[in-house]
Design an enzyme around this catalytic site. Structure first.
Site, PDB file in Angstrom:
ATOM      1  N   ILE A   1       6.080 -49.469  12.787  1.00 50.64           N
ATOM      2  CA  ILE A   1       5.353 -50.463  13.548  1.00 50.64           C
ATOM      3  C   ILE A   1       5.288 -50.629  14.425  1.00 50.64           C
ATOM      4  CG2 ILE A   1       4.066 -52.723  12.530  1.00 50.64           C
ATOM      5  CD1 ILE A   1       3.797 -52.219   9.539  1.00 50.64           C
TER       6      ILE A   1
ATOM      7  N   ASP B   1      22.438 -53.562  15.331  1.00 47.22           N
ATOM      8  CA  ASP B   1      22.356 -53.581  13.815  1.00 47.22           C
ATOM      9  C   ASP B   1      22.015 -54.898  14.489  1.00 47.22           C
ATOM     10  OD1 ASP B   1      22.194 -54.620  10.993  1.00 47.22           O
ATOM     11  OD2 ASP B   1      23.745 -53.944  11.009  1.00 47.22           O
TER      12      ASP B   1
ATOM     13  N   THR C   1       5.316 -58.865   4.935  1.00 49.97           N
ATOM     14  CA  THR C   1       4.644 -57.958   4.526  1.00 49.97           C
ATOM     15  C   THR C   1       3.702 -58.894   3.170  1.00 49.97           C
ATOM     16  OG1 THR C   1       4.638 -56.476   2.160  1.00 49.97           O
ATOM     17  CG2 THR C   1       6.634 -58.211   2.692  1.00 49.97           C
ATOM     18  N   ASP C   2       2.485 -58.455   2.315  1.00 48.37           N
ATOM     19  CA  ASP C   2       1.972 -59.343   1.691  1.00 48.37           C
ATOM     20  C   ASP C   2       2.414 -58.840  -0.069  1.00 48.37           C
ATOM     21  OD1 ASP C   2       1.695 -56.348   1.243  1.00 48.37           O
ATOM     22  OD2 ASP C   2      -0.812 -57.040   1.172  1.00 48.37           O
ATOM     23  N   GLU C   3       3.295 -57.934  -0.206  1.00 51.28           N
ATOM     24  CA  GLU C   3       4.235 -58.243  -1.205  1.00 51.28           C
ATOM     25  C   GLU C   3       4.820 -59.086  -1.434  1.00 51.28           C
ATOM     26  OE1 GLU C   3       5.919 -54.088  -2.155  1.00 51.28           O
ATOM     27  OE2 GLU C   3       5.209 -52.851  -1.084  1.00 51.28           O
TER      28      GLU C   3
ATOM     29  N   TYR D   1      12.923 -54.543  -2.374  1.00 51.03           N
ATOM     30  CA  TYR D   1      12.553 -55.125  -1.138  1.00 51.03           C
ATOM     31  C   TYR D   1      11.852 -55.949  -1.249  1.00 51.03           C
ATOM     32  CZ  TYR D   1       9.326 -54.188   2.420  1.00 51.03           C
ATOM     33  OH  TYR D   1       8.370 -54.317   3.453  1.00 51.03           O
TER      34      TYR D   1
ATOM     35  N   LYS E   1      12.363 -59.425   1.407  1.00 57.64           N
ATOM     36  CA  LYS E   1      11.114 -60.124   2.642  1.00 57.64           C
ATOM     37  C   LYS E   1      10.869 -61.463   2.252  1.00 57.64           C
ATOM     38  CE  LYS E   1       9.616 -58.012   5.770  1.00 57.64           C
ATOM     39  NZ  LYS E   1      10.412 -57.815   6.172  1.00 57.64           N
TER      40      LYS E   1
ATOM     41  N   ASN F   1      -4.765 -45.677  -4.813  1.00 55.24           N
ATOM     42  CA  ASN F   1      -4.393 -44.363  -4.073  1.00 55.24           C
ATOM     43  C   ASN F   1      -4.944 -43.049  -4.772  1.00 55.24           C
ATOM     44  OD1 ASN F   1      -2.595 -45.948  -3.656  1.00 55.24           O
ATOM     45  ND2 ASN F   1      -0.950 -45.960  -5.841  1.00 55.24           N
TER      46      ASN F   1
HETATM   47  P1  NAD Z   1      10.413 -48.934   8.994  1.00 57.75           P
HETATM   48  O1  NAD Z   1      11.210 -48.373   8.293  1.00 57.75           O
HETATM   49  O2  NAD Z   1       9.229 -47.380   9.675  1.00 57.75           O
HETATM   50  O3  NAD Z   1      10.993 -49.009  10.142  1.00 57.75           O
HETATM   51  C1  NAD Z   1      11.903 -50.551  10.728  1.00 57.75           C
HETATM   52  C2  NAD Z   1      12.909 -50.499  11.644  1.00 57.75           C
HETATM   53  O4  NAD Z   1      14.228 -50.977  11.611  1.00 57.75           O
HETATM   54  C3  NAD Z   1      13.924 -48.638  11.927  1.00 57.75           C
HETATM   55  O5  NAD Z   1      13.471 -48.270  13.603  1.00 57.75           O
HETATM   56  C4  NAD Z   1      15.005 -49.365  11.232  1.00 57.75           C
HETATM   57  O6  NAD Z   1      15.760 -48.471  12.230  1.00 57.75           O
HETATM   58  C5  NAD Z   1      15.333 -50.445  12.328  1.00 57.75           C
HETATM   59  N1  NAD Z   1      16.230 -50.580  11.430  1.00 57.75           N
HETATM   60  C6  NAD Z   1      16.655 -50.962  10.073  1.00 57.75           C
HETATM   61  N2  NAD Z   1      17.208 -51.212   9.924  1.00 57.75           N
HETATM   62  C7  NAD Z   1      18.300 -52.497  11.082  1.00 57.75           C
HETATM   63  C8  NAD Z   1      18.918 -53.172  11.451  1.00 57.75           C
HETATM   64  N3  NAD Z   1      19.941 -53.623  10.325  1.00 57.75           N
HETATM   65  N4  NAD Z   1      18.788 -54.089  12.576  1.00 57.75           N
HETATM   66  C9  NAD Z   1      17.867 -53.112  13.343  1.00 57.75           C
HETATM   67  N5  NAD Z   1      17.275 -52.162  13.465  1.00 57.75           N
HETATM   68  C10 NAD Z   1      17.233 -51.885  11.831  1.00 57.75           C
HETATM   69  O7  NAD Z   1       9.703 -50.148   8.739  1.00 57.75           O
HETATM   70  P2  NAD Z   1       8.247 -50.610   8.611  1.00 57.75           P
HETATM   71  O8  NAD Z   1       6.964 -50.123   8.445  1.00 57.75           O
HETATM   72  O9  NAD Z   1       8.019 -50.031  10.882  1.00 57.75           O
HETATM   73  O10 NAD Z   1       7.650 -51.766   8.855  1.00 57.75           O
HETATM   74  C11 NAD Z   1       8.332 -52.964  10.128  1.00 57.75           C
HETATM   75  C12 NAD Z   1       7.996 -54.202   9.537  1.00 57.75           C
HETATM   76  O11 NAD Z   1       7.231 -54.348   9.482  1.00 57.75           O
HETATM   77  C13 NAD Z   1       8.741 -54.081   8.549  1.00 57.75           C
HETATM   78  O12 NAD Z   1       9.821 -56.132   8.333  1.00 57.75           O
HETATM   79  C14 NAD Z   1       8.141 -54.224   6.759  1.00 57.75           C
HETATM   80  O13 NAD Z   1       9.087 -54.947   5.795  1.00 57.75           O
HETATM   81  C15 NAD Z   1       6.702 -55.015   7.164  1.00 57.75           C
HETATM   82  N6  NAD Z   1       5.584 -54.550   7.126  1.00 57.75           N
HETATM   83  C16 NAD Z   1       5.470 -53.207   7.078  1.00 57.75           C
HETATM   84  C17 NAD Z   1       4.482 -52.723   6.245  1.00 57.75           C
HETATM   85  C18 NAD Z   1       4.226 -51.294   5.910  1.00 57.75           C
HETATM   86  O14 NAD Z   1       2.714 -50.894   6.213  1.00 57.75           O
HETATM   87  N7  NAD Z   1       4.550 -50.558   6.510  1.00 57.75           N
HETATM   88  C19 NAD Z   1       3.449 -54.179   5.522  1.00 57.75           C
HETATM   89  C20 NAD Z   1       3.479 -54.976   6.154  1.00 57.75           C
HETATM   90  C21 NAD Z   1       4.785 -55.931   6.807  1.00 57.75           C
HETATM   91  O1  DAU Z   2       2.214 -53.989   1.314  1.00 60.54           O
HETATM   92  C1  DAU Z   2       2.643 -53.694   2.552  1.00 60.54           C
HETATM   93  C2  DAU Z   2       3.797 -52.434   1.986  1.00 60.54           C
HETATM   94  O2  DAU Z   2       2.881 -51.345   2.479  1.00 60.54           O
HETATM   95  C3  DAU Z   2       4.687 -53.094   2.633  1.00 60.54           C
HETATM   96  O3  DAU Z   2       5.626 -54.447   3.748  1.00 60.54           O
HETATM   97  C4  DAU Z   2       5.707 -52.085   2.797  1.00 60.54           C
HETATM   98  O4  DAU Z   2       7.184 -51.785   3.826  1.00 60.54           O
HETATM   99  C5  DAU Z   2       5.401 -50.586   2.466  1.00 60.54           C
HETATM  100  O5  DAU Z   2       6.269 -49.525   2.075  1.00 60.54           O
HETATM  101  C6  DAU Z   2       3.910 -50.758   1.603  1.00 60.54           C
HETATM  102  O6  DAU Z   2       4.524 -50.399   0.576  1.00 60.54           O
HETATM  103  P1  DAU Z   2       3.475 -49.627  -0.960  1.00 60.54           P
HETATM  104  O7  DAU Z   2       5.075 -49.399  -2.077  1.00 60.54           O
HETATM  105  O8  DAU Z   2       2.869 -50.035  -1.231  1.00 60.54           O
HETATM  106  O9  DAU Z   2       3.572 -48.340  -0.394  1.00 60.54           O
HETATM  107  P2  DAU Z   2       3.801 -46.926  -0.191  1.00 60.54           P
HETATM  108  O10 DAU Z   2       3.634 -45.812   0.481  1.00 60.54           O
HETATM  109  O11 DAU Z   2       5.101 -46.765  -0.743  1.00 60.54           O
HETATM  110  O12 DAU Z   2       2.916 -46.581  -1.972  1.00 60.54           O
HETATM  111  C7  DAU Z   2       1.196 -46.434  -1.201  1.00 60.54           C
HETATM  112  C8  DAU Z   2       1.342 -46.553  -2.689  1.00 60.54           C
HETATM  113  O13 DAU Z   2       1.410 -45.488  -2.883  1.00 60.54           O
HETATM  114  C9  DAU Z   2       1.589 -46.812  -3.694  1.00 60.54           C
HETATM  115  O14 DAU Z   2       0.968 -47.397  -4.607  1.00 60.54           O
HETATM  116  C10 DAU Z   2       2.898 -46.391  -4.468  1.00 60.54           C
HETATM  117  C11 DAU Z   2       2.077 -45.033  -4.027  1.00 60.54           C
HETATM  118  N1  DAU Z   2       2.450 -43.641  -4.097  1.00 60.54           N
HETATM  119  C12 DAU Z   2       3.352 -43.751  -3.274  1.00 60.54           C
HETATM  120  C13 DAU Z   2       4.071 -42.907  -2.515  1.00 60.54           C
HETATM  121  C14 DAU Z   2       5.217 -42.501  -1.233  1.00 60.54           C
HETATM  122  C15 DAU Z   2       1.990 -42.649  -4.470  1.00 60.54           C
HETATM  123  O15 DAU Z   2       1.248 -42.489  -5.597  1.00 60.54           O
HETATM  124  N2  DAU Z   2       3.032 -41.657  -4.080  1.00 60.54           N
HETATM  125  C16 DAU Z   2       3.446 -41.485  -3.722  1.00 60.54           C
HETATM  126  O16 DAU Z   2       4.551 -40.365  -3.596  1.00 60.54           O
END
Ligand code: NAD
Ligand code: DAU
Length: 334
Positions: A12, A57, A120-122, A147, A151, A246
Site C-alpha cells: 500500500i 527501522d 486495519t478493520d481487523e 497481527y 495493530k 473467498n
Molecule cells: P506490506 O507487508 O506489503 O508492507 C509493509 C512494509 O513495511 C514493507 O515494505 C516492509 O519492509 C516495511 N516494514 C516492516 N517492518 C518495518 C520496520 N520495522 N521499519 C520500517 N519498515 C518496515 O503491508 P501492506 O499490505 O502494504 O500494509 C501497509 C499498512 O496498511 C499496514 O500498517 C497494514 O496493517 C495496513 N493495512 C493493510 C491492509 C491490506 O489489505 N493489505 C488493509 C488495511 C490496513
Molecule cells: O482487513 C484488512 C487486513 O486484510 C489487513 O489488515 C491485513 O494486513 C491484510 O493481510 C488482510 O488480512 P486478511 O487476513 O484478511 O488477508 P489474507 O490475504 O491473508 O486473507 C484473505 C482471506 O483469504 C482470509 O479469509 C484468509 C483467506 N485465505 C488466505 C490465503 C493466503 C485463503 O483462503 N487462502 C489463502 O491462501
C-alpha cells in the site's frame, strides 16, 4: 509539503508513493523502509530519481528522529502485515507494530509533526455471516490474531499520545486491499499466481469467510482526504462496500484465467480465522466527501489479474519460496 512515508516500499505504501507522485506535484517524498521480505525494491525503481529512499527501522529512534524532524507530515504504513506469519512467529509484529509506532509517536511529539497512522478493520474482530451490522468508528476493539492485536495496540498508542501529549494525529482503519504490487503471500495475488503457474488455488476452511475488498488506489485517495480535511484526533473507517466470500473470489479468478471454477483445493483453516469483515464508511463519505472510484469489484479484479500476468518478473522469483513455506503448515483436505 515534505512527506515521510514509512513502509513506502510495501504494497500500500508503494502505491501511495506512485499515486502521490502522479497527483500531487508539491509533495517531496522520503520513504523509510526496513526492506523486510515484504518489500520489493523493484517497485520504486522507476521513480528512484524523484524520491529519497532510506533503508531503516521505524523502531530505531536514531534513524527516525532526524527524518521526522525535517518532515511536515508522516504517513505510517510500516508494519508486519500478514496474519499467517503472526501465527507462526509473533515477535516481529510486537516489535514493529508496537515498538515501531511508539518510536514514531515520540519523534512526532518531540518535533511537533503531523502524523497519519494507517490501520486495519481487523482491530474490531469479526462479524457473523448473517449479522446485519457493519464496523463503525464506535465499534469496540476486539482483535483476534497477534497481527490484529498489535495493530489495535498501535492505534491505542496513537490515541493516547493525542489525548495526553496533544500530538496532531489521525488514524484510518481500512478493509482488505487489492491491486498491483501486493505480496504473493496474500490471498488474491497468491491465487492469481497459483493459476498462472499451474498450481491449484488454496481455500482456507469452508471458503465462506467474507472480506470487504477495496482497490488500493481508493484506500490511498481516502488517506489523502483524511490528511487534507480530517479532524485531528479522529479515526476514519475506509471501505468501498466490497463484501465477497473467498470462494467466490477464487472462482472468479479461475474463470477469468480460463480454468474450471472448481479447480481449487480446500486446505487447513487458519487458526482463529476471522469470519467476516464489513466497513461502514459513512463518516469518511459525508464528512470528507470521499467516494471510491472502483465500485465494480469484478472489473478491479480483472485489472489486477492482468497486472500479475504482465509483471511476472516482479513476483516469479518469490513464488516457489512462498508456496514451500505454506506447504509446511497447510494440508490439502479431501
Ligand atoms: P506490506 O507487508 O506489503 O508492507 C509493509 C512494509 O513495511 C514493507 O515494505 C516492509 O519492509 C516495511 N516494514 C516492516 N517492518 C518495518 C520496520 N520495522 N521499519 C520500517 N519498515 C518496515 O503491508 P501492506 O499490505 O502494504 O500494509 C501497509 C499498512 O496498511 C499496514 O500498517 C497494514 O496493517 C495496513 N493495512 C493493510 C491492509 C491490506 O489489505 N493489505 C488493509 C488495511 C490496513
Ligand atoms: O482487513 C484488512 C487486513 O486484510 C489487513 O489488515 C491485513 O494486513 C491484510 O493481510 C488482510 O488480512 P486478511 O487476513 O484478511 O488477508 P489474507 O490475504 O491473508 O486473507 C484473505 C482471506 O483469504 C482470509 O479469509 C484468509 C483467506 N485465505 C488466505 C490465503 C493466503 C485463503 O483462503 N487462502 C489463502 O491462501
Amino acid at each position: 509539503m515534505r512527506v515521510l512515508v514509512t513502509g513506502g516500499a510495501g504494497f500500500i505504501g508503494a502505491n501511495f508513493v506512485l499515486r502521490t507522485l502522479a497527483t500531487r506535484p508539491d509533495a517531496q517524498l522520503t520513504v523509510l523502509d526496513k526492506f523486510t521480505y515484504a518489500a520489493n525494491p523493484s517497485t520504486l525503481q522507476p521513480v528512484a530519481d524523484r524520491i529519497r529512499v532510506v533503508r531503516g527501522d521505524i523502531a530505531d529512534a536514531a534513524t527516525v528522529d532526524p527524518l521526522v524532524a525535517e518532515s511536515d507530515l508522516v504517513v505510517n504504513f510500516a508494519a508486519e502485515s500478514h496474519n499467517d506469519n503472526s501465527l507462526a512467529d509473533p515477535s516481529a509484529f510486537v516489535q514493529t507494530n508496537l515498538v515501531g509506532t511508539y518510536t514514531l509517536l515520540e519523534a512526532v511529539r518531540r518535533h511537533d509533526v503531523r502524523l497519519h497512522h494507517i490501520s486495519t478493520d481487523e482491530v474490531y474482530g469479526d462479524l457473523d455471516l448473517d449479522d446485519p451490522t457493519r464496523f463503525t468508528e464506535e465499534t469496540a476493539y476486539n482483535p483476534s490474531s497477534p497481527y490484529s492485536s498489535t495493530k489495535a495496540g498501535s492505534d491505542m498508542l496513537v490515541r493516547a499520545w493525542v489525548r495526553s501529549f496533544g500530538i496532531a494525529a489521525t488514524i484510518s482503519n481500512c478493509s482488505n486491499n487489492y491491486g498491483p504490487y501486493q505480496h504473493i503471500e496474500k490471498f488474491i495475488p497468491r491465487q492469481i499466481t497459483n493459476v498462472l503457474t499451474g498450481v491449484r488455488p488454496k481455500l482456507y476452511g469452508d471458503g465462506r469467510n467474507v472480506r470487504d475488498w477495496i482497490h488500493v488506489d481508493d484506500h490511498n485517495d481516502a488517506v489523502w482526504a483524511v490528511v487534507d480535511r480530517g479532524r485531528i484526533g479522529e479515526t476514519y473507517l475506509i471501505g468501498a462496500d466490497g463484501e465477497v466470500d473467498n470462494r467466490t473470489v477464487v472462482e472468479a479468478i479461475l474463470t477469468a484465467l480460463g480454468q474450471p471454477a472448481d479447480a481449487f483445493d480446500f486446505v487447513t483453516d487458519r487458526a482463529g480465522h476471522d469470519r467476516r469483515y464489513a466497513i461502514d464508511s459513512h463518516r469518511l463519505r459525508t464528512e470528507l466527501g470521499w467516494r471510491p472510484a472502483y465500485t465494480d469489484f469484478a472489473a478491479g479484479l480483472a485489472a489486477t489479474i492482468a497486472w500479475y500476468r504482465e509483471n511476472r518478473d516482479w513476483w516469479a522469483p518469490h513464488k516457489e519460496g512462498v508456496e514451500a513455506a505454506y506447504a509446511r503448515t497447510q494440508q490439502i483436505l479431501d
